[in-house]
Every structure is written in structure tokens, then in C-alpha cells.
Design a protein around this motif. Sequence first.
Motif, PDB file in Angstrom:
ATOM      1  N   ARG A  78       6.025  -5.211  -6.750  1.00 45.78           N
ATOM      2  CA  ARG A  78       5.503  -4.684  -5.493  1.00 45.78           C
ATOM      3  C   ARG A  78       4.387  -3.711  -5.807  1.00 45.78           C
ATOM      4  N   GLY A  79       3.573  -3.390  -4.809  1.00 45.34           N
ATOM      5  CA  GLY A  79       2.432  -2.514  -5.003  1.00 45.34           C
ATOM      6  C   GLY A  79       1.122  -3.288  -5.007  1.00 45.34           C
ATOM      7  N   LEU A  80       0.024  -2.583  -4.848  1.00 50.78           N
ATOM      8  CA  LEU A  80      -1.281  -3.235  -4.780  1.00 50.78           C
ATOM      9  C   LEU A  80      -1.657  -3.901  -6.095  1.00 50.78           C
ATOM     10  N   GLY A  81      -1.249  -3.322  -7.227  1.00 48.24           N
ATOM     11  CA  GLY A  81      -1.504  -3.981  -8.504  1.00 48.24           C
ATOM     12  C   GLY A  81      -0.796  -5.318  -8.598  1.00 48.24           C
ATOM     13  N   THR A  83       0.834  -1.208   0.000  1.00 51.89           N
ATOM     14  CA  THR A  83       0.000   0.000   0.000  1.00 51.89           C
ATOM     15  C   THR A  83       0.861   1.247   0.000  1.00 51.89           C
ATOM     16  N   GLY A  84       1.931   1.243   0.781  1.00 48.87           N
ATOM     17  CA  GLY A  84       2.834   2.390   0.807  1.00 48.87           C
ATOM     18  C   GLY A  84       3.476   2.646  -0.543  1.00 48.87           C
ATOM     19  N   ILE A  85       3.851   1.568  -1.244  1.00 42.09           N
ATOM     20  CA  ILE A  85       4.444   1.728  -2.572  1.00 42.09           C
ATOM     21  C   ILE A  85       3.452   2.366  -3.540  1.00 42.09           C
ATOM     22  N   THR A  86       2.252   1.827  -3.584  1.00 44.92           N
ATOM     23  CA  THR A  86       1.236   2.373  -4.487  1.00 44.92           C
ATOM     24  C   THR A  86       0.870   3.797  -4.115  1.00 44.92           C
ATOM     25  N   MET A  87       0.786   4.084  -2.824  1.00 40.31           N
ATOM     26  CA  MET A  87       0.449   5.440  -2.387  1.00 40.31           C
ATOM     27  C   MET A  87       1.525   6.430  -2.816  1.00 40.31           C
ATOM     28  N   PHE A  88       2.785   6.040  -2.683  1.00 38.64           N
ATOM     29  CA  PHE A  88       3.877   6.932  -3.112  1.00 38.64           C
ATOM     30  C   PHE A  88       3.796   7.183  -4.616  1.00 38.64           C
ATOM     31  N   GLU A  89       3.574   6.130  -5.400  1.00 45.37           N
ATOM     32  CA  GLU A  89       3.473   6.287  -6.850  1.00 45.37           C
ATOM     33  C   GLU A  89       2.296   7.182  -7.216  1.00 45.37           C
ATOM     34  N   ALA A  90       1.160   6.978  -6.546  1.00 48.36           N
ATOM     35  CA  ALA A  90      -0.039   7.749  -6.860  1.00 48.36           C
ATOM     36  C   ALA A  90       0.138   9.219  -6.491  1.00 48.36           C
ATOM     37  N   VAL A  91       0.686   9.490  -5.315  1.00 51.34           N
ATOM     38  CA  VAL A  91       0.856  10.875  -4.877  1.00 51.34           C
ATOM     39  C   VAL A  91       1.880  11.596  -5.752  1.00 51.34           C
ATOM     40  N   THR A  92       2.995  10.927  -6.038  1.00 48.07           N
ATOM     41  CA  THR A  92       4.027  11.555  -6.868  1.00 48.07           C
ATOM     42  C   THR A  92       3.510  11.827  -8.277  1.00 48.07           C
ATOM     43  N   GLY A  93       2.851  10.845  -8.873  1.00 42.88           N
ATOM     44  CA  GLY A  93       2.278  11.050 -10.200  1.00 42.88           C
ATOM     45  C   GLY A  93       1.195  12.115 -10.199  1.00 42.88           C
ATOM     46  N   PHE A  94       0.410  12.162  -9.128  1.00 48.02           N
ATOM     47  CA  PHE A  94      -0.632  13.187  -9.008  1.00 48.02           C
ATOM     48  C   PHE A  94      -0.020  14.584  -8.975  1.00 48.02           C
ATOM     49  N   VAL A  95       1.027  14.761  -8.185  1.00 47.22           N
ATOM     50  CA  VAL A  95       1.672  16.077  -8.076  1.00 47.22           C
ATOM     51  C   VAL A  95       2.282  16.488  -9.414  1.00 47.22           C
ATOM     52  N   ILE A  96       3.006  15.569 -10.050  1.00 47.24           N
ATOM     53  CA  ILE A  96       3.645  15.895 -11.332  1.00 47.24           C
ATOM     54  C   ILE A  96       2.594  16.154 -12.410  1.00 47.24           C
TER      55      ILE A  96
END
Length: 264
Positions: free
Chosen positions: A210-213, A66-79
Amino acid sequence: MADLAANTLSRRAFDQAWPPAALLIGLLVVWELACRALEIAPYILPAPSAIWLAVTTNSAALAFHTGITMFEAVTGFVIGSALGAVLGTGFAYSRFLERGFLPFIIAANTIPVVAIAPIIIIWFGHGMASKVAVTAFLSFFPLALNMMKGLQSYDRVVMDVFHIAAATPWQRFWKMRLPGALPYVFVGLKLNVTFSVIGAIVAEFVQADRGLGFVVMTAYRSMAMPRLWAAMLISALMGILFFLVIAALERLFVRWHASVDETR
């Protein structure tokens, strides 16, 4: 006065929270009873108790993914949101940019993410950067369109007042056009946060360790349906959490707008 304000906020929060909470509890009860009464096989539809057991027995691993996916989602969202804001501003101020680039951006946005994800992974590699890139690609368009629309939807009378006051272009942007565009901006941000979770998980479907996917795909291959449903529900909760954060920021920065009705 402070106690009254605190009580009002608590009452408002309770009024907003109890309808979905009551519906969720009712849904879980009916779901659990139906699975038990109809003896539905877990690989078809696991009961909520089985999903909860999968969460508790794999809590550390699920927290990591969950932490991995959250980091990817937040970073991609910001960019993606930053790129969308820049592009939307350019489109609002330049008819040439709008007419020249917007059709191609719309065309790119119609490409299914499952089709573009393998290409981006080839470009950026199999690491986290490719997942962030897919998420950013999926996230930038809603804000670009809403930013453009918001900046173009200013009050002409107010603009005339700024012209009479000899306001500079920067003053007109920061003090009139951008504040007026904020309701549109937050609509785009609300769309972006949900798309960011989708983009991160779909990219993990294609290639990830790794990640929820990744959890969903490995659980599917091993027919561990309770674990698959656990990962899916965690991703849904993540999207709801992100949405609530943006909604709270909207109430903070756009409380003056009719779309943010504090009395509802």
C-alpha cells in the motif's frame, strides 16, 4: 483597520499564487495539445486528460494510498526532525560530539536511500514501521546540521550582555541561542519535508502492499502509465503542501528575520 489588513493579506496571497498557477495552466495546455497533435502513445507520455481520468476513476484507492504515504512521511519527518534537533544541539554545545560523530553521520547520509532501505526493512519488518524508519533516516541530517550551525551563529555582543546579566545556561539557550537559530532551523525543516516524502515512497518501492510507491510500482509493471503519473503528481502535491505548511510556520515564528520578507 482589520479590513485593510485582510485586503493586504489577500492581495499578497494572490500575488504569490498567480505566477505558478498561470505557469501550471500554460504547461498543462501545451502538454495536452502536444500529446494530441503528435499522437504520443500513453505509455510514453499520457496526456493530462488521461491522468485526470485515472485520478477520477481510482479516486477512492488513490486517496487510501495517499493517506498511507502521508502518515509515513509526517511520522518520519517528526521523528527525524526531533532526532536532528537533539543531535544538532549536542554538536553545538560539545566539540567532542561534533568531531567524533559528525563525520560518521555525514558518511551515513551519503548512502543512497535505495541501498539503505532494504537493510532497514530487514531490521524493522515489512510493515509501516520500516517506512517510517527510512523516512526518519533521510530526514534527520539537514536539521541536525542547520541546528548546529544556527546555535553556533549567535551574536557575541548579545552573549556578553547575557553573561553580565548572570543569565543561566538555560536562559541563554531559550532566550538567545535558540531564537537566533530559528532561521537555520526552518531551512532544515523545509529540506526535511521534501525528503520525508521521498523517503516514504522509496521505502514503498522496496517492499509494500500500500502507499503511493506501491501504486507507482504496480502501475509500472502493468504499464498503466496514467495511473503512475497520477500517483507521481499526487506525491509532488503532497511535498508542496508540506513545504507551504513549514513556510507558514516560518512566517509566524520568524517574521522578525530578514529572510522572511512580508513585502515581497
